[in-house]
Design a protein around this motif. Sequence first.
Motif, PDB file in Angstrom:
ATOM      1  N   ALA A  56      -0.173  -5.104 -11.882  1.00  0.00           N
ATOM      2  CA  ALA A  56       0.332  -6.459 -12.085  1.00  0.00           C
ATOM      3  C   ALA A  56       1.347  -6.862 -11.019  1.00  0.00           C
ATOM      4  CB  ALA A  56       0.971  -6.569 -13.472  1.00  0.00           C
ATOM      5  N   LEU A  57       1.573  -6.019 -10.024  1.00  0.00           N
ATOM      6  CA  LEU A  57       2.563  -6.324  -8.994  1.00  0.00           C
ATOM      7  C   LEU A  57       2.049  -7.404  -8.053  1.00  0.00           C
ATOM      8  CD1 LEU A  57       3.658  -2.689  -8.021  1.00  0.00           C
ATOM      9  CD2 LEU A  57       4.794  -4.258  -9.607  1.00  0.00           C
ATOM     10  N   GLU A  58       2.876  -8.410  -7.782  1.00  0.00           N
ATOM     11  CA  GLU A  58       2.517  -9.438  -6.807  1.00  0.00           C
ATOM     12  C   GLU A  58       2.826  -8.970  -5.391  1.00  0.00           C
ATOM     13  OE1 GLU A  58       4.108 -13.254  -7.639  1.00  0.00           O
ATOM     14  OE2 GLU A  58       3.245 -13.379  -9.648  1.00  0.00           O
ATOM     15  N   THR A  59       3.887  -8.223  -5.229  1.00  0.00           N
ATOM     16  CA  THR A  59       4.199  -7.595  -3.942  1.00  0.00           C
ATOM     17  C   THR A  59       4.487  -6.130  -4.189  1.00  0.00           C
ATOM     18  OG1 THR A  59       6.576  -8.118  -4.083  1.00  0.00           O
ATOM     19  CG2 THR A  59       5.144  -9.730  -2.995  1.00  0.00           C
ATOM     20  N   GLY A  60       4.305  -5.336  -3.122  1.00  0.00           N
ATOM     21  CA  GLY A  60       4.313  -3.904  -3.316  1.00  0.00           C
ATOM     22  C   GLY A  60       2.965  -3.463  -3.853  1.00  0.00           C
ATOM     23  N   LEU A  61       2.711  -2.170  -3.803  1.00  0.00           N
ATOM     24  CA  LEU A  61       1.415  -1.673  -4.273  1.00  0.00           C
ATOM     25  C   LEU A  61       1.510  -0.211  -4.657  1.00  0.00           C
ATOM     26  CD1 LEU A  61       0.029   0.234  -1.866  1.00  0.00           C
ATOM     27  CD2 LEU A  61      -0.261  -1.988  -0.778  1.00  0.00           C
ATOM     28  N   VAL A  62       0.477   0.234  -5.374  1.00  0.00           N
ATOM     29  CA  VAL A  62       0.352   1.625  -5.788  1.00  0.00           C
ATOM     30  C   VAL A  62      -1.030   2.112  -5.375  1.00  0.00           C
ATOM     31  CG1 VAL A  62       0.381   3.247  -7.726  1.00  0.00           C
ATOM     32  CG2 VAL A  62       1.888   1.234  -7.745  1.00  0.00           C
ATOM     33  N   ALA A  63      -1.082   3.255  -4.714  1.00  0.00           N
ATOM     34  CA  ALA A  63      -2.346   3.887  -4.326  1.00  0.00           C
ATOM     35  C   ALA A  63      -2.361   5.302  -4.875  1.00  0.00           C
ATOM     36  CB  ALA A  63      -2.492   3.884  -2.808  1.00  0.00           C
ATOM     37  N   GLU A  64      -3.532   5.923  -4.856  1.00  0.00           N
ATOM     38  CA  GLU A  64      -3.640   7.282  -5.382  1.00  0.00           C
ATOM     39  C   GLU A  64      -4.620   8.094  -4.555  1.00  0.00           C
ATOM     40  OE1 GLU A  64      -3.805   9.600  -9.665  1.00  0.00           O
ATOM     41  OE2 GLU A  64      -4.419   7.499  -9.563  1.00  0.00           O
ATOM     42  N   ILE A  65      -4.204   9.314  -4.233  1.00  0.00           N
ATOM     43  CA  ILE A  65      -5.037  10.259  -3.507  1.00  0.00           C
ATOM     44  C   ILE A  65      -5.302  11.435  -4.445  1.00  0.00           C
ATOM     45  CG2 ILE A  65      -5.257  11.711  -1.460  1.00  0.00           C
ATOM     46  CD1 ILE A  65      -3.003   9.920  -0.225  1.00  0.00           C
ATOM     47  N   LYS A  66      -6.539  11.599  -4.850  1.00  0.00           N
ATOM     48  CA  LYS A  66      -6.874  12.661  -5.790  1.00  0.00           C
ATOM     49  C   LYS A  66      -7.239  13.938  -5.044  1.00  0.00           C
ATOM     50  CE  LYS A  66      -8.249   9.619  -9.562  1.00  0.00           C
ATOM     51  NZ  LYS A  66      -9.278   9.272 -10.573  1.00  0.00           N
ATOM     52  N   GLY A  67      -6.712  15.044  -5.554  1.00  0.00           N
ATOM     53  CA  GLY A  67      -6.968  16.323  -4.939  1.00  0.00           C
ATOM     54  C   GLY A  67      -8.225  16.981  -5.471  1.00  0.00           C
ATOM     55  N   ASP A  68      -8.568  18.107  -4.859  1.00  0.00           N
ATOM     56  CA  ASP A  68      -9.766  18.842  -5.265  1.00  0.00           C
ATOM     57  C   ASP A  68      -9.477  19.846  -6.367  1.00  0.00           C
ATOM     58  OD1 ASP A  68     -10.934  17.431  -3.243  1.00  0.00           O
ATOM     59  OD2 ASP A  68     -11.084  19.117  -1.846  1.00  0.00           O
ATOM     60  N   ASN A  69      -8.211  19.952  -6.774  1.00  0.00           N
ATOM     61  CA  ASN A  69      -7.824  20.943  -7.766  1.00  0.00           C
ATOM     62  C   ASN A  69      -7.066  20.261  -8.900  1.00  0.00           C
ATOM     63  OD1 ASN A  69      -8.489  23.321  -5.928  1.00  0.00           O
ATOM     64  ND2 ASN A  69      -6.949  22.238  -4.719  1.00  0.00           N
ATOM     65  N   PRO A  70      -7.160  20.786 -10.123  1.00  0.00           N
ATOM     66  CA  PRO A  70      -6.402  20.193 -11.237  1.00  0.00           C
ATOM     67  C   PRO A  70      -4.905  20.372 -11.018  1.00  0.00           C
ATOM     68  CG  PRO A  70      -7.369  22.287 -11.893  1.00  0.00           C
ATOM     69  CD  PRO A  70      -7.942  21.968 -10.543  1.00  0.00           C
ATOM     70  N   GLY A  71      -4.137  19.446 -11.572  1.00  0.00           N
ATOM     71  CA  GLY A  71      -2.699  19.540 -11.417  1.00  0.00           C
ATOM     72  C   GLY A  71      -1.992  18.266 -11.844  1.00  0.00           C
ATOM     73  N   PRO A  72      -0.755  18.096 -11.428  1.00  0.00           N
ATOM     74  CA  PRO A  72       0.078  16.980 -11.887  1.00  0.00           C
ATOM     75  C   PRO A  72      -0.155  15.708 -11.077  1.00  0.00           C
ATOM     76  CG  PRO A  72       1.329  18.350 -10.398  1.00  0.00           C
ATOM     77  CD  PRO A  72      -0.024  19.016 -10.540  1.00  0.00           C
ATOM     78  N   ARG A  73       0.484  14.620 -11.515  1.00  0.00           N
ATOM     79  CA  ARG A  73       0.548  13.387 -10.729  1.00  0.00           C
ATOM     80  C   ARG A  73       1.952  13.305 -10.150  1.00  0.00           C
ATOM     81  NH1 ARG A  73      -0.028   8.229 -12.694  1.00  0.00           N
ATOM     82  NH2 ARG A  73      -1.439   7.436 -11.097  1.00  0.00           N
ATOM     83  N   ILE A  74       2.042  13.411  -8.841  1.00  0.00           N
ATOM     84  CA  ILE A  74       3.309  13.379  -8.124  1.00  0.00           C
ATOM     85  C   ILE A  74       3.377  12.074  -7.343  1.00  0.00           C
ATOM     86  CG2 ILE A  74       4.808  14.537  -6.478  1.00  0.00           C
ATOM     87  CD1 ILE A  74       4.179  16.232  -8.941  1.00  0.00           C
ATOM     88  N   ALA A  75       4.417  11.280  -7.562  1.00  0.00           N
ATOM     89  CA  ALA A  75       4.562   9.996  -6.863  1.00  0.00           C
ATOM     90  C   ALA A  75       5.491  10.143  -5.664  1.00  0.00           C
ATOM     91  CB  ALA A  75       5.084   8.926  -7.805  1.00  0.00           C
ATOM     92  N   LEU A  76       5.139   9.446  -4.588  1.00  0.00           N
ATOM     93  CA  LEU A  76       5.972   9.342  -3.392  1.00  0.00           C
ATOM     94  C   LEU A  76       6.317   7.871  -3.205  1.00  0.00           C
ATOM     95  CD1 LEU A  76       3.837  11.588  -0.988  1.00  0.00           C
ATOM     96  CD2 LEU A  76       5.671  12.303  -2.548  1.00  0.00           C
ATOM     97  N   ARG A  77       7.592   7.561  -3.112  1.00  0.00           N
ATOM     98  CA  ARG A  77       8.004   6.151  -3.074  1.00  0.00           C
ATOM     99  C   ARG A  77       8.703   5.788  -1.771  1.00  0.00           C
ATOM    100  NH1 ARG A  77      13.651   4.269  -2.874  1.00  0.00           N
ATOM    101  NH2 ARG A  77      13.874   2.418  -4.147  1.00  0.00           N
TER     102      ARG A  77
END
Length: 390
Positions: A56-77
Amino acid sequence: MTDQTDQTVHIDIKDDLIAIRRHLHEYPELGFKEFETTKYLRDQLQSHGITVLDTALETGLVAEIKGDNPGPRIALRADIDGLPVCERSGVDRPSKNEGVMHACGHDIHMSGLLAAAFWLAEHSNRIRGSVVILFQPAEETSEGAQHVIAADALGHLDAIVGTHNNPDYKPGQIAVGEEPMMAGCVRFRVTFNADGTHGAYPEAGTGPMEAMASTILALQGIVSRNVSPFRPVVLSVTQVQGGDVWNVIPAHAGFMGTIRYFYQDDGDLVARRFREVVESTAAAYGITADIVYDTVAGPLVSDAHLAQVVARDVPDYAELAPIKPSMAGEDFYNYGELAPMVFAFIGSNGQPGRHGLHNPEFVALDGAIKPAAEFYANAALRLGDEWSHR
């Protein structure tokens, strides 16, 4: 961009990344108005096959790079907004948006995170779980992080990593640890309400000017007489207002300012004493006072365990420097509502005579991009590994 044979990520910053940084520096935009910046970042990510999420952001954005192995969701800001500052830095390609400048170096943050995202997308086999790339709007308004959180733009996170360039360090120096890094920040406004009168007949009113002056002086004793000298706290009155005519004692007068602190108990103590001083002084003059006391940011302190985990790798690609706490505020602390967080200072100048953040002559050096990118990428991978071995 290639990594070397060990497990530490080393990223080559080629001319295309320098060009990206220069473009971002030339076209800064103010908070919540970063439309062209957002489009540019989106195009860069998508050109490298990185998925940009619908939010729902009008400015700024969120992207995601999925790995080949199971694990956590780590955000980089990284934050993306500029400041209402007229640039006088003397760099080859200054701002082309008149009256707006990346005087806080957010162009370094964006280009560093882009470099890390490009590398991670090419090496998804190294990722456990997924890495969320957050380009946050409006950090300078102190509202951007809360805006992202309120929009539920990030979803579930297991950890979040942030950085800020710091001209007190040289490029290649990184400071990360469990000590307080950036101050809690309060914005206050006090208005005294009295009975105005003719300046020749002060006895006919209850003018607010003396109460305002007495209060400003009394407030200076809060830090010096209530807070340990080993615990830095700043209380600054920065603006006063009252009256419009030379021969009229006004009915209202007041002042504004800010408070900075590194420990929450100090912040709580100052807040209590602030109200006591203002209200008691107003009562002594027979008038009332309205107080607006807004916490703009809390103290920024990394999760101790995460800080230790990511700091272990820093000497493999940069110099691990001691933390020099900053009295500036940073809305990254808000993400502590979502997940454990870790924050780092990235050296961006360090030369004699350098200018500080928010200065029209501020210069962040291109050499800051590589350590910023490597910190982001290494932190993401290390935290993924740590999560998988819990």
